[in-house]
Write a protein that holds these residues in place. Structure first.
Motif, PDB file in Angstrom:
ATOM      1  N   TRP A 112      -1.929  10.396  -9.959  1.00 46.96           N
ATOM      2  CA  TRP A 112      -3.319   9.969 -10.100  1.00 46.96           C
ATOM      3  C   TRP A 112      -4.142  10.501  -8.933  1.00 46.96           C
ATOM      4  O   TRP A 112      -3.609  10.784  -7.849  1.00 46.96           O
ATOM      5  N   ASN A 113      -5.431  10.606  -9.144  1.00 52.14           N
ATOM      6  CA  ASN A 113      -6.352  11.048  -8.099  1.00 52.14           C
ATOM      7  C   ASN A 113      -6.770   9.840  -7.266  1.00 52.14           C
ATOM      8  O   ASN A 113      -7.809   9.222  -7.492  1.00 52.14           O
ATOM      9  N   VAL A 114      -5.927   9.478  -6.299  1.00 53.29           N
ATOM     10  CA  VAL A 114      -6.183   8.311  -5.455  1.00 53.29           C
ATOM     11  C   VAL A 114      -6.227   8.757  -3.998  1.00 53.29           C
ATOM     12  O   VAL A 114      -5.748   9.832  -3.638  1.00 53.29           O
ATOM     13  N   CYS A 167       1.888  -2.216 -10.182  1.00 53.93           N
ATOM     14  CA  CYS A 167       2.980  -1.235 -10.167  1.00 53.93           C
ATOM     15  C   CYS A 167       4.271  -1.912  -9.717  1.00 53.93           C
ATOM     16  O   CYS A 167       4.256  -2.973  -9.081  1.00 53.93           O
ATOM     17  N   VAL A 168       5.391  -1.273 -10.048  1.00 55.34           N
ATOM     18  CA  VAL A 168       6.719  -1.797  -9.735  1.00 55.34           C
ATOM     19  C   VAL A 168       7.582  -0.657  -9.226  1.00 55.34           C
ATOM     20  O   VAL A 168       7.525   0.460  -9.746  1.00 55.34           O
ATOM     21  N   ASP A 169       8.364  -0.940  -8.195  1.00 49.25           N
ATOM     22  CA  ASP A 169       9.360   0.004  -7.706  1.00 49.25           C
ATOM     23  C   ASP A 169      10.559  -0.076  -8.641  1.00 49.25           C
ATOM     24  O   ASP A 169      11.364  -1.001  -8.561  1.00 49.25           O
ATOM     25  N   THR A 170      10.661   0.870  -9.550  1.00 46.56           N
ATOM     26  CA  THR A 170      11.703   0.796 -10.585  1.00 46.56           C
ATOM     27  C   THR A 170      13.101   1.019 -10.016  1.00 46.56           C
ATOM     28  O   THR A 170      14.091   0.731 -10.687  1.00 46.56           O
ATOM     29  N   GLU A 171      13.197   1.525  -8.793  1.00 43.02           N
ATOM     30  CA  GLU A 171      14.517   1.682  -8.178  1.00 43.02           C
ATOM     31  C   GLU A 171      15.032   0.355  -7.636  1.00 43.02           C
ATOM     32  O   GLU A 171      16.227   0.083  -7.659  1.00 43.02           O
ATOM     33  N   GLN A 210       0.825  -1.206   0.000  1.00 42.61           N
ATOM     34  CA  GLN A 210       0.000   0.000   0.000  1.00 42.61           C
ATOM     35  C   GLN A 210       0.862   1.260   0.000  1.00 42.61           C
ATOM     36  O   GLN A 210       0.514   2.261  -0.632  1.00 42.61           O
ATOM     37  N   ALA A 211       2.006   1.208   0.685  1.00 40.70           N
ATOM     38  CA  ALA A 211       2.935   2.330   0.654  1.00 40.70           C
ATOM     39  C   ALA A 211       3.545   2.497  -0.742  1.00 40.70           C
ATOM     40  O   ALA A 211       3.716   3.621  -1.226  1.00 40.70           O
ATOM     41  N   LEU A 212       3.881   1.370  -1.382  1.00 42.20           N
ATOM     42  CA  LEU A 212       4.410   1.423  -2.749  1.00 42.20           C
ATOM     43  C   LEU A 212       3.379   2.015  -3.693  1.00 42.20           C
ATOM     44  O   LEU A 212       3.699   2.864  -4.537  1.00 42.20           O
ATOM     45  N   ARG A 213       2.123   1.608  -3.562  1.00 46.10           N
ATOM     46  CA  ARG A 213       1.071   2.150  -4.417  1.00 46.10           C
ATOM     47  C   ARG A 213       0.935   3.644  -4.242  1.00 46.10           C
ATOM     48  O   ARG A 213       0.727   4.388  -5.221  1.00 46.10           O
ATOM     49  N   ALA A 214       1.065   4.150  -3.020  1.00 44.89           N
ATOM     50  CA  ALA A 214       0.996   5.600  -2.794  1.00 44.89           C
ATOM     51  C   ALA A 214       2.137   6.315  -3.497  1.00 44.89           C
ATOM     52  O   ALA A 214       1.935   7.365  -4.137  1.00 44.89           O
ATOM     53  N   ARG A 215       3.337   5.761  -3.408  1.00 42.05           N
ATOM     54  CA  ARG A 215       4.492   6.393  -4.054  1.00 42.05           C
ATOM     55  C   ARG A 215       4.351   6.410  -5.572  1.00 42.05           C
ATOM     56  O   ARG A 215       4.711   7.387  -6.228  1.00 42.05           O
ATOM     57  N   VAL A 216       3.839   5.305  -6.119  1.00 36.51           N
ATOM     58  CA  VAL A 216       3.739   5.210  -7.577  1.00 36.51           C
ATOM     59  C   VAL A 216       2.545   5.989  -8.108  1.00 36.51           C
ATOM     60  O   VAL A 216       2.685   6.856  -8.982  1.00 36.51           O
ATOM     61  N   PHE A 217       1.350   5.706  -7.583  1.00 40.08           N
ATOM     62  CA  PHE A 217       0.142   6.260  -8.187  1.00 40.08           C
ATOM     63  C   PHE A 217      -0.081   7.727  -7.834  1.00 40.08           C
ATOM     64  O   PHE A 217      -0.506   8.505  -8.688  1.00 40.08           O
ATOM     65  N   ARG A 218       0.210   8.136  -6.603  1.00 39.74           N
ATOM     66  CA  ARG A 218       0.025   9.541  -6.256  1.00 39.74           C
ATOM     67  C   ARG A 218       1.276  10.361  -6.549  1.00 39.74           C
ATOM     68  O   ARG A 218       1.215  11.371  -7.263  1.00 39.74           O
ATOM     69  N   VAL A 235      -4.978   8.520  -0.317  1.00 44.88           N
ATOM     70  CA  VAL A 235      -3.803   8.119   0.456  1.00 44.88           C
ATOM     71  C   VAL A 235      -3.980   8.600   1.893  1.00 44.88           C
ATOM     72  O   VAL A 235      -4.239   9.780   2.130  1.00 44.88           O
ATOM     73  N   LYS A 236      -3.865   7.677   2.838  1.00 47.01           N
ATOM     74  CA  LYS A 236      -3.923   8.001   4.259  1.00 47.01           C
ATOM     75  C   LYS A 236      -2.724   7.377   4.951  1.00 47.01           C
ATOM     76  O   LYS A 236      -2.443   6.187   4.760  1.00 47.01           O
ATOM     77  N   SER A 237      -2.025   8.196   5.735  1.00 46.42           N
ATOM     78  CA  SER A 237      -0.837   7.730   6.461  1.00 46.42           C
ATOM     79  C   SER A 237       0.173   7.087   5.515  1.00 46.42           C
ATOM     80  O   SER A 237       0.832   6.093   5.855  1.00 46.42           O
ATOM     81  N   GLY A 238       0.262   7.637   4.299  1.00 49.09           N
ATOM     82  CA  GLY A 238       1.235   7.142   3.334  1.00 49.09           C
ATOM     83  C   GLY A 238       0.865   5.837   2.664  1.00 49.09           C
ATOM     84  O   GLY A 238       1.695   5.239   1.977  1.00 49.09           O
ATOM     85  N   ARG A 239      -0.411   5.396   2.811  1.00 48.76           N
ATOM     86  CA  ARG A 239      -0.873   4.145   2.199  1.00 48.76           C
ATOM     87  C   ARG A 239      -2.033   4.423   1.257  1.00 48.76           C
ATOM     88  O   ARG A 239      -2.959   5.169   1.605  1.00 48.76           O
ATOM     89  N   GLU A 240      -1.998   3.814   0.069  1.00 49.95           N
ATOM     90  CA  GLU A 240      -3.075   3.974  -0.908  1.00 49.95           C
ATOM     91  C   GLU A 240      -3.979   2.748  -0.886  1.00 49.95           C
ATOM     92  O   GLU A 240      -3.513   1.616  -1.037  1.00 49.95           O
ATOM     93  N   THR A 241      -5.269   2.977  -0.662  1.00 45.76           N
ATOM     94  CA  THR A 241      -6.265   1.912  -0.725  1.00 45.76           C
ATOM     95  C   THR A 241      -7.525   2.454  -1.377  1.00 45.76           C
ATOM     96  O   THR A 241      -7.721   3.665  -1.479  1.00 45.76           O
ATOM     97  N   ASP A 242      -8.384   1.548  -1.828  1.00 42.45           N
ATOM     98  CA  ASP A 242      -9.671   1.957  -2.374  1.00 42.45           C
ATOM     99  C   ASP A 242     -10.727   0.927  -1.987  1.00 42.45           C
ATOM    100  O   ASP A 242     -10.454  -0.020  -1.246  1.00 42.45           O
TER     101      ASP A 242
END
Length: 209
Positions: free
Chosen positions: A35-37, A107-111, A22-30, A39-46
């Motif tokens: 994207w308009n997603v 999504c993928v952490d490209t780093e 969920q933290a990775l999704r926040a970094r990638v999507f937001r 994010v709470k406490s650095g975590r993306e969920t829907d």
């Protein structure tokens, strides 16, 4: 790197990996894609995370870091394509059968992801492609539906995977979205498996509690 399939509440290691996802999704999507997603406490969920999905995660061998992820929901139930993006079907009915699985939030952490020189794609990306197909075949699914964008559609084709569009591209926010289906076959999975890929490492029961 290894692949694991996890669901909420199975064990403590899986729950920790889902939190990292969920933290990775926040970094990638937001942060990266803007994207308009939510994010709470650095975590993306829907809302679809509340439907008991299976998460396919690419993780480091020591299970310390999530490198990439995808969310899988049966096509016979509520899906993102059917509920949120039906306009991507251009008025056609949503494919809905027990052999359909929907993949979303890829999504993928490209780093952290290692680059696969053969295709110019990150190893985690093609490993997740193969993992989604292997998991689908092993669980009785024959098709993978997804909502993605034109950039990702190019990645699928670059990886050698057929992508059958379900409608025309439509603008959504700052991207051009497209819906389509990938046949879930062993042949397609074999086509994209990277070197060192272990198709049977995706077993959450092996994770330490």
């Amino acid at each position: 790197m290894r692949l694991v399939a996890v669901r909420n509440g199975e064990n403590s290691v899986g729950n920790r990996l889902i939190d990292q996802m969920q933290a990775l999704r926040a970094r990638v999507f937001r942060d990266r894609l803007d994207w308009n997603v939510t994010v709470k406490s650095g975590r993306e969920t829907d809302e679809y995370d509340a439907l008991d999905p299976t998460y396919l995660l690419a993780v480091t061998d020591d299970l310390c870091d999530v490198v990439g992820c995808a969310r899988l929901l049966p096509g016979s139930g509520p899906t993102m394509l059917g509920r949120t993006f039906p306009f991507l079907l251009d008025g056609e009915p949503l494919p809905c059968h027990h052999g359909l699985i929907e993949s979303s939030r890829f999504c993928v952490d490209t780093e952290l992801g290692m680059r696969n020189a053969a295709r110019g794609l990150h190893k985690a990306t093609v490993a997740l492609f193969a993992g989604i197909l292997d998991w689908s075949v092993a669980n009785g699914y024959s098709e993978v539906a997804t909502v993605t964008d034109l950039r990702f559609e190019k990645l699928l084709r670059r990886a050698g995977l057929p992508f059958n569009r379900l409608g025309a591209p439509h603008p959504i926010g700052n991207t051009i979205a497209i819906a389509g289906i990938i046949p879930a076959t062993l042949q397609n999975a074999l086509r994209v498996r990277p070197d060192g890929y272990e198709p049977f490492s995706m077993d959450a029961t092996r994770l330490a509690a």
